[in-house]
Design a protein around this motif. Structure first.
Motif, PDB file in Angstrom:
ATOM      1  N   LEU A 104      65.710  22.383   7.592  1.00 15.33           N
ATOM      2  CA  LEU A 104      65.020  23.536   8.191  1.00 15.33           C
ATOM      3  C   LEU A 104      64.203  24.284   7.150  1.00 15.33           C
ATOM      4  CD1 LEU A 104      67.820  25.012  10.515  1.00 15.33           C
ATOM      5  CD2 LEU A 104      65.888  23.586  11.190  1.00 15.33           C
ATOM      6  N   LEU A 105      64.780  24.444   5.954  1.00 16.00           N
ATOM      7  CA  LEU A 105      64.083  25.181   4.884  1.00 16.00           C
ATOM      8  C   LEU A 105      62.724  24.575   4.585  1.00 16.00           C
ATOM      9  CD1 LEU A 105      66.912  25.944   2.286  1.00 16.00           C
ATOM     10  CD2 LEU A 105      65.401  27.630   3.337  1.00 16.00           C
ATOM     11  N   PHE A 106      62.700  23.245   4.465  1.00 13.16           N
ATOM     12  CA  PHE A 106      61.460  22.600   4.034  1.00 13.16           C
ATOM     13  C   PHE A 106      60.562  22.191   5.204  1.00 13.16           C
ATOM     14  CE2 PHE A 106      64.048  22.279   0.237  1.00 13.16           C
ATOM     15  CZ  PHE A 106      63.141  22.715  -0.712  1.00 13.16           C
ATOM     16  N   ARG A 107      60.938  22.578   6.401  1.00  9.72           N
ATOM     17  CA  ARG A 107      60.001  22.417   7.522  1.00  9.72           C
ATOM     18  C   ARG A 107      59.407  23.753   7.924  1.00  9.72           C
ATOM     19  NH1 ARG A 107      57.914  19.362  11.539  1.00  9.72           N
ATOM     20  NH2 ARG A 107      57.801  20.245  13.644  1.00  9.72           N
ATOM     21  N   TYR A 108      60.202  24.817   7.818  1.00  7.88           N
ATOM     22  CA  TYR A 108      59.768  26.113   8.362  1.00  7.88           C
ATOM     23  C   TYR A 108      59.633  27.233   7.332  1.00  7.88           C
ATOM     24  CZ  TYR A 108      61.138  23.766  12.671  1.00  7.88           C
ATOM     25  OH  TYR A 108      61.254  22.870  13.704  1.00  7.88           O
ATOM     26  N   LYS A 109      60.179  27.061   6.117  1.00  7.49           N
ATOM     27  CA  LYS A 109      60.144  28.191   5.171  1.00  7.49           C
ATOM     28  C   LYS A 109      59.391  27.890   3.886  1.00  7.49           C
ATOM     29  CE  LYS A 109      62.840  31.859   3.095  1.00  7.49           C
ATOM     30  NZ  LYS A 109      64.161  32.468   2.873  1.00  7.49           N
ATOM     31  N   PHE A 110      59.611  26.725   3.306  1.00 12.88           N
ATOM     32  CA  PHE A 110      59.003  26.429   2.006  1.00 12.88           C
ATOM     33  C   PHE A 110      58.091  25.209   2.086  1.00 12.88           C
ATOM     34  CE2 PHE A 110      63.056  28.454   0.589  1.00 12.88           C
ATOM     35  CZ  PHE A 110      62.485  29.596   0.027  1.00 12.88           C
ATOM     36  N   THR A 111      57.024  25.234   1.275  1.00 12.66           N
ATOM     37  CA  THR A 111      56.161  24.061   1.138  1.00 12.66           C
ATOM     38  C   THR A 111      56.838  23.075   0.192  1.00 12.66           C
ATOM     39  OG1 THR A 111      54.984  24.938  -0.789  1.00 12.66           O
ATOM     40  CG2 THR A 111      54.116  25.522   1.382  1.00 12.66           C
ATOM     41  N   SER A 112      56.264  21.870   0.069  1.00 10.89           N
ATOM     42  CA  SER A 112      56.848  20.858  -0.809  1.00 10.89           C
ATOM     43  C   SER A 112      56.830  21.286  -2.265  1.00 10.89           C
ATOM     44  CB  SER A 112      56.083  19.533  -0.660  1.00 10.89           C
ATOM     45  OG  SER A 112      54.706  19.732  -0.947  1.00 10.89           O
ATOM     46  N   SER A 113      55.918  22.210  -2.620  1.00 13.21           N
ATOM     47  CA  SER A 113      55.854  22.703  -3.993  1.00 13.21           C
ATOM     48  C   SER A 113      56.764  23.903  -4.224  1.00 13.21           C
ATOM     49  CB  SER A 113      54.407  23.072  -4.341  1.00 13.21           C
ATOM     50  OG  SER A 113      53.917  24.038  -3.429  1.00 13.21           O
ATOM     51  N   GLY A 114      57.468  24.350  -3.181  1.00 20.40           N
ATOM     52  CA  GLY A 114      58.438  25.425  -3.342  1.00 20.40           C
ATOM     53  C   GLY A 114      57.915  26.810  -2.997  1.00 20.40           C
ATOM     54  N   ASN A 115      56.625  26.910  -2.617  1.00 23.05           N
ATOM     55  CA  ASN A 115      56.073  28.210  -2.226  1.00 23.05           C
ATOM     56  C   ASN A 115      56.457  28.521  -0.780  1.00 23.05           C
ATOM     57  OD1 ASN A 115      54.710  28.511  -4.717  1.00 23.05           O
ATOM     58  ND2 ASN A 115      53.083  27.143  -3.976  1.00 23.05           N
ATOM     59  N   GLU A 116      56.589  29.815  -0.479  1.00 26.63           N
ATOM     60  CA  GLU A 116      56.978  30.197   0.877  1.00 26.63           C
ATOM     61  C   GLU A 116      55.814  30.010   1.842  1.00 26.63           C
ATOM     62  OE1 GLU A 116      59.480  33.651   3.223  1.00 26.63           O
ATOM     63  OE2 GLU A 116      59.336  33.622   1.045  1.00 26.63           O
ATOM     64  N   ILE A 117      56.113  29.460   3.015  1.00 31.57           N
ATOM     65  CA  ILE A 117      55.091  29.252   4.040  1.00 31.57           C
ATOM     66  C   ILE A 117      54.730  30.593   4.667  1.00 31.57           C
ATOM     67  CG2 ILE A 117      54.611  28.167   6.279  1.00 31.57           C
ATOM     68  CD1 ILE A 117      56.596  25.954   5.478  1.00 31.57           C
ATOM     69  N   GLU A 118      53.443  30.915   4.645  1.00 40.13           N
ATOM     70  CA  GLU A 118      53.008  32.197   5.211  1.00 40.13           C
ATOM     71  C   GLU A 118      52.786  32.092   6.713  1.00 40.13           C
ATOM     72  OE1 GLU A 118      49.809  34.127   3.191  1.00 40.13           O
ATOM     73  OE2 GLU A 118      50.469  33.450   1.203  1.00 40.13           O
ATOM     74  N   TYR A 119      52.134  31.019   7.142  1.00 42.14           N
ATOM     75  CA  TYR A 119      51.817  30.868   8.552  1.00 42.14           C
ATOM     76  C   TYR A 119      52.334  29.517   9.041  1.00 42.14           C
ATOM     77  CZ  TYR A 119      48.598  34.630   7.373  1.00 42.14           C
ATOM     78  OH  TYR A 119      48.066  35.804   6.914  1.00 42.14           O
ATOM     79  N   LEU A 120      53.160  29.548  10.051  1.00 39.59           N
ATOM     80  CA  LEU A 120      53.688  28.316  10.611  1.00 39.59           C
ATOM     81  C   LEU A 120      52.610  27.578  11.394  1.00 39.59           C
ATOM     82  CD1 LEU A 120      57.185  29.455  11.958  1.00 39.59           C
ATOM     83  CD2 LEU A 120      56.735  28.008   9.981  1.00 39.59           C
ATOM     84  N   SER A 121      52.618  26.263  11.305  1.00 41.02           N
ATOM     85  CA  SER A 121      51.676  25.453  12.079  1.00 41.02           C
ATOM     86  C   SER A 121      51.977  25.601  13.564  1.00 41.02           C
ATOM     87  CB  SER A 121      51.783  23.983  11.659  1.00 41.02           C
ATOM     88  OG  SER A 121      53.061  23.476  11.990  1.00 41.02           O
TER      89      SER A 121
END
Length: 628
Positions: A564-581
């Protein structure tokens, strides 16, 4: 020509100190490496097993990045035969040569009789440089794949030259000269041209000799398929020459892949009276398609796809004809069916995915005891007389209108035939009636089919059924309409198919939980998009997903948390996702329902179970809060 090169090499290695190297050049795959290994094998056969003699030292430079790696490869070649002569030889060498080449430790017992183990730190360059009366024979160094070495070219050439100039070695260099000069640095002090003038005494071009090498390739294959290949040697050679590809490595790979597929056929196929004819046709197609594809015609599957052949496109037709013209003379008097639509696409599929569906060959074996169907006579309707045409047409149309087609492949074969005949005003039934009946038959044959695999199988059968080309290709209005009808029905069913990852979420186990992230990188069939770009929770049953999460071990819940973390919260580089697809946003309503149930269950848990569930519920709260 290659025999002359062998004679020269045999004379060259006898020269005590030639002070020059030999170069064997030729394009990739022409057989240079095969040639040199056969020559080395001949030299080894002439060695006296009871004497310590130099063996040819072969080094592939492919991918090596520094001089030390090359020296290590030489060491690896020298060490085995040095060890193999036994400790009495090794000790004699150690005594004579240790000061220049070897450092050693001998573990001996109190009496000094047990020679125990020995370890070497071998300096092959010094060993090759010094004259050593204990080692007889010729010092032959072979450097292959020169153009594929990643060492700076002038450094590499200087290194090789040292053996020729200072070590009395017979040096043989193998490579593609054109590729070597392409790698030259403009600022290099030593150019290959200069090196060649100074160090290389003779250059020989290795020519492709498929006649000499084919026997070797075939003998690598197990006996149960070897005889058929030997019987078809002339056929293989003709097709190979016709392709003008001239790459023996690819031919070797092709024959090995063909062998694996033939040996994977069910046992009853091997017993069929048509077995030899069918697999000979498969062999002809395998060699032709393999050579065309590997030579750069990667669109060959599209060129010989039944759909692309159905419609006129001058450029595609010319490309297809250019390929066919090379092999047409091979077909004369034989039933090889080279570039059969079905076989071309199966072989291309194998080249691109490693999978060949042998079950499709069943149609060839199944036909052995059956006579031609009435519509098969209509393929070449223009050859028939009136009585024959009327007979086969009447039988075909009655069968079609009675809705007797057994599967979609057969149905679309008949539709294709009727479409062509209608286009030439040779049918007595109206276009409307043919289309109406076609839709009815499609509906019947697709009744109850809803799974992705079954739907894809239907699509494959339709494409297989549209495969026969005709001399007077027209607009084929009937066929176009019924293909469009099938595609619409296919799309409607496909849209309702459950998402593979959604099904995994509903049935999570400790084992499948580990594969969730990998599944997102799989391709969604037909859509040509990754599952990661689809909504995976939207289609899943919230209760089933909740129950599957609750049934996981604490460790697997932690794996699911990271999913869940790496689908909805963090990018593969570890930055937080600002806008969900958009596809992730569509998941949120179901995630909320899942979260609600998990929170209720967490209240009744203790310790790590409670902790592992609450970590998930807290994360889902964070994810859904982004939109709210």
């Amino acid at each position: 020509m290659n025999k002359n090169i062998i004679n020269f090499l045999n004379e060259y290695v006898k020269i005590p100190n030639p002070q020059y190297a030999i170069m064997l050049r030729g394009a990739w795959g022409c057989g240079k490496t095969f040639f040199i290994h056969q020559w080395m094998k001949q030299l080894s056969n002439n060695k006296d097993a009871d004497k310590l003699e130099w063996q040819p030292i072969y080094v592939s430079l492919y991918g090596l990045t520094n001089i030390q790696q090359i020296t290590e490869q030489i060491n690896k070649e020298i060490s085995p035969w040095l060890y193999s002569k036994g400790m009495k030889f090794a000790k004699k060498i150690l005594k004579v040569a240790s000061k220049i080449a070897l450092k050693y430790d001998l573990d001996m017992d109190g009496n000094g009789k047990n020679e125990g183990s020995v370890t070497y730190n071998l300096d092959s360059i010094l060993l090759l440089k010094e004259d050593n009366t204990e080692i007889k024979g010729n010092k032959i160094l072979i450097f292959d794949d020169l153009e594929r070495c990643d060492v700076k070219l002038e450094t590499l050439l200087g290194y090789i030259n040292y053996f020729s100039e200072h070590c009395k070695c017979k040096v043989i260099i193998i490579g593609d000269e054109d590729k070597i000069t392409e790698k030259e640095n403009k600022d290099s002090n030593l150019k290959f041209k200069d090196f060649k003038e100074k160090t290389i005494g003779r250059t020989f071009e290795i020519k492709v000799n498929v006649e000499e090498t084919l026997d070797f390739f075939i003998n690598e294959i197990s006996a149960n398929n070897r005889n058929l290949l030997l019987e078809n040697k002339e056929l293989i050679i003709k097709i190979f020459h016709a392709s003008k590809f001239n790459n023996l490595r690819v031919l070797r790979q092709c024959l090995n892949d063909y062998h694996r597929i033939v040996m994977a056929l069910p046992e009853h196929y091997h017993k069929s009276p048509k077995y030899k004819l069918i697999i000979t046709s498969l062999l002809a197609n395998f060699v032709a398609v393999y050579c065309e594809y590997k030579s750069g015609n990667t669109q060959i599957g599209h060129l010989f796809n039944s759909l692309s052949k159905m419609f006129t496109d001058r450029e595609i037709d010319e490309e297809r004809e250019n390929i066919l013209s090379k092999y047409r003379f091979i077909e004369i008097g034989r039933k090889l069916d080279i570039f059969s639509d079905f076989l071309v696409n199966e072989i291309v599929c194998y080249l691109e995915s490693g999978y060949f569906d042998t079950t499709y060959l069943q149609q060839y074996f199944a036909a052995e005891n059956t006579s031609l169907k009435s519509w098969e006579y209509l393929y070449d309707y223009w050859r028939l007389d009136n009585e024959e045409y009327e007979k086969y047409y009447d039988e075909t149309i009655r069968y079609y209108l009675a809705d007797k087609s057994t599967d979609l492949r057969e149905l679309f074969i008949i539709i294709s035939v009727l479409s062509v005949l209608s286009n030439d005003n040779l049918v007595s039934v109206s276009e409307k009636d043919i289309i109406t009946q076609g839709k009815h038959s499609i509906n019947r044959l697709m009744e109850g089919i809803s799974g992705i695999e079954d739907l894809l199988n239907c699509k494959s059968k339709v494409h297989s059924g549209i495969g026969r080309n005709h001399n007077n290709v027209g607009s084929y209005k009937i066929l176009n309409k019924l293909i469009a009808y099938f595609e619409k029905l296919f799309e409607q069913r496909f849209e309702k198919c459950p998402n593979k990852v959604s099904v995994m979420l509903e049935n999570l186990t400790d084992e499948t939980c580990e594969r969730l992230s990998l599944a997102l990188n799989d391709m969604l069939p037909v859509r040509q998009i990754l599952y990661r770009d689809t909504s995976i929770f939207q289609e899943a049953d919230a209760d089933k997903v909740s129950n599957s999460i609750l049934g996981l071990s604490n460790e697997s819940r932690n794996t699911f948390l990271h999913f869940l973390l790496f689908r909805y919260k963090f990018t593969s580089s570890g930055n937080e996702i600002e806008y969900l697809s958009k596809c992730c946003q569509l998941d949120l309503p179901q995630l909320k329902l899942i979260n609600r149930k998990l929170k209720i269950e967490a209240a009744n848990k203790r310790f790590i179970e409670k902790y592992s569930i609450e970590k998930i519920t807290n994360l889902i709260d964070e994810i859904t809060a982004k939109i709210e």
